[in-house]
Design a protein around this motif. Sequence first.
Motif, PDB file in Angstrom:
ATOM      1  N   ALA B 146     -25.893  -0.413   7.886  1.00 15.07           N
ATOM      2  CA  ALA B 146     -25.621   0.906   8.463  1.00 15.07           C
ATOM      3  C   ALA B 146     -26.885   1.500   9.078  1.00 15.07           C
ATOM      4  O   ALA B 146     -26.861   2.036  10.199  1.00 15.07           O
ATOM      5  CB  ALA B 146     -25.068   1.843   7.389  1.00 15.07           C
ATOM      6  N   VAL B 147     -27.982   1.379   8.343  1.00 15.37           N
ATOM      7  CA  VAL B 147     -29.248   1.913   8.848  1.00 15.37           C
ATOM      8  C   VAL B 147     -29.719   1.112  10.068  1.00 15.37           C
ATOM      9  O   VAL B 147     -30.259   1.680  11.029  1.00 15.37           O
ATOM     10  CB  VAL B 147     -30.312   1.941   7.723  1.00 15.37           C
ATOM     11  CG1 VAL B 147     -31.702   2.154   8.296  1.00 15.37           C
ATOM     12  CG2 VAL B 147     -29.974   3.036   6.714  1.00 15.37           C
ATOM     13  N   ASP B 148     -29.454  -0.195  10.051  1.00 15.08           N
ATOM     14  CA  ASP B 148     -29.811  -1.022  11.219  1.00 15.08           C
ATOM     15  C   ASP B 148     -29.094  -0.534  12.474  1.00 15.08           C
ATOM     16  O   ASP B 148     -29.671  -0.476  13.562  1.00 15.08           O
ATOM     17  CB  ASP B 148     -29.449  -2.488  10.966  1.00 15.08           C
ATOM     18  CG  ASP B 148     -30.373  -3.150   9.935  1.00 15.08           C
ATOM     19  OD1 ASP B 148     -31.427  -2.537   9.618  1.00 15.08           O
ATOM     20  OD2 ASP B 148     -30.043  -4.252   9.456  1.00 15.08           O
ATOM     21  N   VAL B 149     -27.819  -0.201  12.315  1.00  8.36           N
ATOM     22  CA  VAL B 149     -27.043   0.307  13.452  1.00  8.36           C
ATOM     23  C   VAL B 149     -27.675   1.592  13.986  1.00  8.36           C
ATOM     24  O   VAL B 149     -27.852   1.772  15.195  1.00  8.36           O
ATOM     25  CB  VAL B 149     -25.569   0.556  13.033  1.00  8.36           C
ATOM     26  CG1 VAL B 149     -24.850   1.451  14.039  1.00  8.36           C
ATOM     27  CG2 VAL B 149     -24.820  -0.770  12.877  1.00  8.36           C
ATOM     28  N   ILE B 150     -28.040   2.465  13.071  1.00 10.15           N
ATOM     29  CA  ILE B 150     -28.616   3.743  13.496  1.00 10.15           C
ATOM     30  C   ILE B 150     -29.979   3.538  14.153  1.00 10.15           C
ATOM     31  O   ILE B 150     -30.295   4.169  15.170  1.00 10.15           O
ATOM     32  CB  ILE B 150     -28.689   4.712  12.297  1.00 10.15           C
ATOM     33  CG1 ILE B 150     -27.257   5.171  12.013  1.00 10.15           C
ATOM     34  CG2 ILE B 150     -29.584   5.909  12.582  1.00 10.15           C
ATOM     35  CD1 ILE B 150     -27.026   5.757  10.670  1.00 10.15           C
ATOM     36  N   ASP B 151     -30.765   2.618  13.611  1.00  9.88           N
ATOM     37  CA  ASP B 151     -32.057   2.315  14.239  1.00  9.88           C
ATOM     38  C   ASP B 151     -31.860   1.825  15.673  1.00  9.88           C
ATOM     39  O   ASP B 151     -32.592   2.218  16.585  1.00  9.88           O
ATOM     40  CB  ASP B 151     -32.810   1.245  13.422  1.00  9.88           C
ATOM     41  CG  ASP B 151     -33.365   1.807  12.119  1.00  9.88           C
ATOM     42  OD1 ASP B 151     -33.485   3.046  12.011  1.00  9.88           O
ATOM     43  OD2 ASP B 151     -33.674   1.009  11.213  1.00  9.88           O
ATOM     44  N   LYS B 152     -30.879   0.958  15.856  1.00  9.14           N
ATOM     45  CA  LYS B 152     -30.616   0.437  17.207  1.00  9.14           C
ATOM     46  C   LYS B 152     -30.168   1.545  18.142  1.00  9.14           C
ATOM     47  O   LYS B 152     -30.608   1.627  19.296  1.00  9.14           O
ATOM     48  CB  LYS B 152     -29.527  -0.638  17.155  1.00  9.14           C
ATOM     49  CG  LYS B 152     -30.035  -2.005  16.738  1.00  9.14           C
ATOM     50  CD  LYS B 152     -28.935  -3.040  16.908  1.00  9.14           C
ATOM     51  CE  LYS B 152     -29.433  -4.404  16.425  1.00  9.14           C
ATOM     52  NZ  LYS B 152     -28.325  -5.353  16.298  1.00  9.14           N
ATOM     53  N   LEU B 153     -29.287   2.386  17.656  1.00  9.00           N
ATOM     54  CA  LEU B 153     -28.817   3.495  18.489  1.00  9.00           C
ATOM     55  C   LEU B 153     -29.983   4.413  18.851  1.00  9.00           C
ATOM     56  O   LEU B 153     -30.114   4.856  20.000  1.00  9.00           O
ATOM     57  CB  LEU B 153     -27.736   4.297  17.753  1.00  9.00           C
ATOM     58  CG  LEU B 153     -26.385   3.605  17.542  1.00  9.00           C
ATOM     59  CD1 LEU B 153     -25.542   4.398  16.551  1.00  9.00           C
ATOM     60  CD2 LEU B 153     -25.629   3.429  18.860  1.00  9.00           C
ATOM     61  N   ALA B 154     -30.839   4.668  17.866  1.00 14.36           N
ATOM     62  CA  ALA B 154     -31.982   5.554  18.099  1.00 14.36           C
ATOM     63  C   ALA B 154     -32.926   4.956  19.136  1.00 14.36           C
ATOM     64  O   ALA B 154     -33.558   5.677  19.917  1.00 14.36           O
ATOM     65  CB  ALA B 154     -32.707   5.819  16.787  1.00 14.36           C
ATOM     66  N   ALA B 155     -33.002   3.615  19.149  1.00 15.70           N
ATOM     67  CA  ALA B 155     -33.887   2.942  20.104  1.00 15.70           C
ATOM     68  C   ALA B 155     -33.201   2.714  21.450  1.00 15.70           C
ATOM     69  O   ALA B 155     -33.782   2.108  22.351  1.00 15.70           O
ATOM     70  CB  ALA B 155     -34.344   1.606  19.511  1.00 15.70           C
ATOM     71  N   GLY B 156     -31.966   3.166  21.568  1.00 15.42           N
ATOM     72  CA  GLY B 156     -31.239   3.004  22.837  1.00 15.42           C
ATOM     73  C   GLY B 156     -30.738   1.592  23.061  1.00 15.42           C
ATOM     74  O   GLY B 156     -30.409   1.205  24.177  1.00 15.42           O
ATOM     75  N   GLU B 157     -30.693   0.792  21.975  1.00 10.96           N
ATOM     76  CA  GLU B 157     -30.214  -0.586  22.127  1.00 10.96           C
ATOM     77  C   GLU B 157     -28.688  -0.646  22.100  1.00 10.96           C
ATOM     78  O   GLU B 157     -28.021   0.266  21.628  1.00 10.96           O
ATOM     79  CB  GLU B 157     -30.789  -1.466  21.007  1.00 10.96           C
ATOM     80  CG  GLU B 157     -32.286  -1.715  21.128  1.00 10.96           C
ATOM     81  CD  GLU B 157     -32.838  -2.426  19.902  1.00 10.96           C
ATOM     82  OE1 GLU B 157     -32.131  -3.273  19.339  1.00 10.96           O
ATOM     83  OE2 GLU B 157     -33.964  -2.092  19.496  1.00 10.96           O
ATOM     84  N   GLU B 158     -28.172  -1.780  22.589  1.00  3.68           N
ATOM     85  CA  GLU B 158     -26.733  -1.992  22.651  1.00  3.68           C
ATOM     86  C   GLU B 158     -26.155  -2.198  21.245  1.00  3.68           C
ATOM     87  O   GLU B 158     -26.659  -2.998  20.482  1.00  3.68           O
ATOM     88  CB  GLU B 158     -26.494  -3.253  23.484  1.00  3.68           C
ATOM     89  CG  GLU B 158     -25.161  -3.321  24.148  1.00  3.68           C
ATOM     90  CD  GLU B 158     -25.107  -4.525  25.102  1.00  3.68           C
ATOM     91  OE1 GLU B 158     -24.601  -5.566  24.678  1.00  3.68           O
ATOM     92  OE2 GLU B 158     -25.583  -4.394  26.264  1.00  3.68           O
ATOM     93  N   VAL B 159     -25.108  -1.479  20.952  1.00  5.26           N
ATOM     94  CA  VAL B 159     -24.413  -1.653  19.675  1.00  5.26           C
ATOM     95  C   VAL B 159     -22.922  -1.769  19.954  1.00  5.26           C
ATOM     96  O   VAL B 159     -22.369  -0.987  20.723  1.00  5.26           O
ATOM     97  CB  VAL B 159     -24.664  -0.450  18.731  1.00  5.26           C
ATOM     98  CG1 VAL B 159     -23.802  -0.553  17.479  1.00  5.26           C
ATOM     99  CG2 VAL B 159     -26.135  -0.350  18.348  1.00  5.26           C
TER     100      VAL B 159
END
Lengths: 433, 208
Positions: B146-159
């Motif tokens: 869950a935290v990985d998803v949020i980190d990716k979103l925060a970095a503007g990465e594709e999820v």
Amino acid sequence: MKLTPVITEHWDDPELYTLDGYKSHGGYEALAKALTSDPDSIIATVKDSGLRGRGGAGFPTGLKWSFVPQNDGKPHYLVVNADESEPGACKDIPIMMANPHALLEGVIISSFAIRANHAFIYIRGEVPAAIRKVAFAVKQAREAGLIGKNIQGSGFDLEVTVHAGAGAYICGEETALLDSLEGYRGQPRLKPPFPAVAGLYASPTVINNVETIANIPYIIDRGVDWFRQFGTEKSPGFKVFAVSGHVQRPGIYEAPLGITMRELLDFAGGMRPGAELKFWLPGGSSVPMLTADHLDLPLTYEAMVEAGSMLGTGTPMIFDQTVSVVKAVTRWLEFYKHESCGKCTPCREGTYWITGVLEKFEHGNGTTGEMETLTTLCGQIAGRSFCALGDAAATPYPAAIKYFSDEFTAATHTSADEQFDPVASYVFSGVRA
Amino acid sequence: MITESTRIKMRELAGRYPNPRSALLPMLHLVQAEQDEVTTEGIAACAQELEITQAEVTAVATFYTMYKHSPVGKHHIGVCINTLCGLLGGDAVYDRVAERLGATHNGPSADGNFWLERIECQAACTHAPVMTVDWEFMDDVTPQSAVDVIDKLAAGEEVWSTRGPMIRDFQATEHTLAMAEDDLATIGNCVDEKMLAGLKIAKSGAQQ
């Protein structure tokens, strides 16, 4: 008993959600058949099939349809209840995501039968994944002339509107759903009048669950005898069971009504390693819990009632020995308290008080006297509110105390988390937040 | 600001129903789609278009939990804490996500980019514990995933949603809920192994 995929039969075809995909498996053949028959004969067929509502109450679908007055000069409406929000229920959303045209074909046939020219599919707002699949199906069907004016030259007109809710469990209650669909707060109406007489915009309205309507094309296409070869006399047909919880393979298992929980559990791979079944609920948090003693009962409307529970949505939740019953029940009551619409005092105030007392038990601060208080409170809610939400809120505790009174007694001095380490219930290992 | 083009969309929604007031819920979704929250201005526009009072619109806007009354930010994060998800690990997921975001229930993250909510049953219990990002399914999460998803979103990465399309943002989802065609029905896998569990057994011949 064997699994019998019908609604789920072609879910492994990644194109099933498209019109072409659905048609390649015989989709919309039932519609062609229906449009050349007499609407009353369709109602009679559904009546004869014995199909019962799959949303939880199990009311006979054909009978519900027959309550709609005909030749009354008023518009008629079909409203599909796709507000699946019952804790534990997760079968309508998958049906809409995987096989939206089965629902839509059912909508067109059902509307034709009850002489409705406008159907609404009310989908809870929290699932865009289902909303866009159904909206796409409607779009494709409209382009193909399956929705609109003079459908397939039959002279029958039908408009279908997909409608997103906005987060309210109560809107799964059919009259609250109607108020919501009319643009108001979703609060239940006093019955009678029943929706079949005065429903949406005070016109005759049939409200059916997604899975119920998705059954219709198969019944019309394959007939009553075929349908009745599944299930029992009082619970004919098949059911999209969704098994969740501490089992090896949680998922969707479609089987005849009358299959036992033990058989379903076997299909789901049994309990997770090292786990023993502690309690289970046949269909949502609104039905009383059962134990391992009830695993060999047939999952039918009648057998579940006889066992002191209900089939409900037919989506069993399985909990193992790591779970605190006190905690589970408290959490469900917190849910009912949150979702009570506030219209009826016994439900609004009662869920508040029950939750408060239960939270004391969860923290190990309950008293023996308060166990009695909870029983009294539940008794003061059940049957004293407009809709079944109040009744549902009065359900978990009495069922829990029947089988697990020791745990509540222990919760007069030891908190739920001390009795049962929460981490042991997690489905991932070795994690503490 | 509620523009004329938004008002045209509102009128188009109202025209889909025998009684225009039925469009109020989608219209409020449209307001959130345009403004990231249900604003006073949006309430006034709905009232005007439907010829009802602002009090009547407010009564509805405050009843339904999906309508927010301060800016949601870029992404809405929901973690199911109802009994089944919560006890199977959703509680731990929620705690970790709340810590990561610096947010409390039904409120914004410290940076204002996320909104966190303890959500009730999301109709995906077979996939517990369940998280949602902008209401798209994130099935079978762990605190770490869950935290990985949020980190990716925060970095503007594709999820990508586990059963749906690529994550866009909260306002884009609200457009979908305002019944605007989003052309995403054909994108992303909606049917997974758990949905096929029974079918696989039936087709394998294992139960003969």
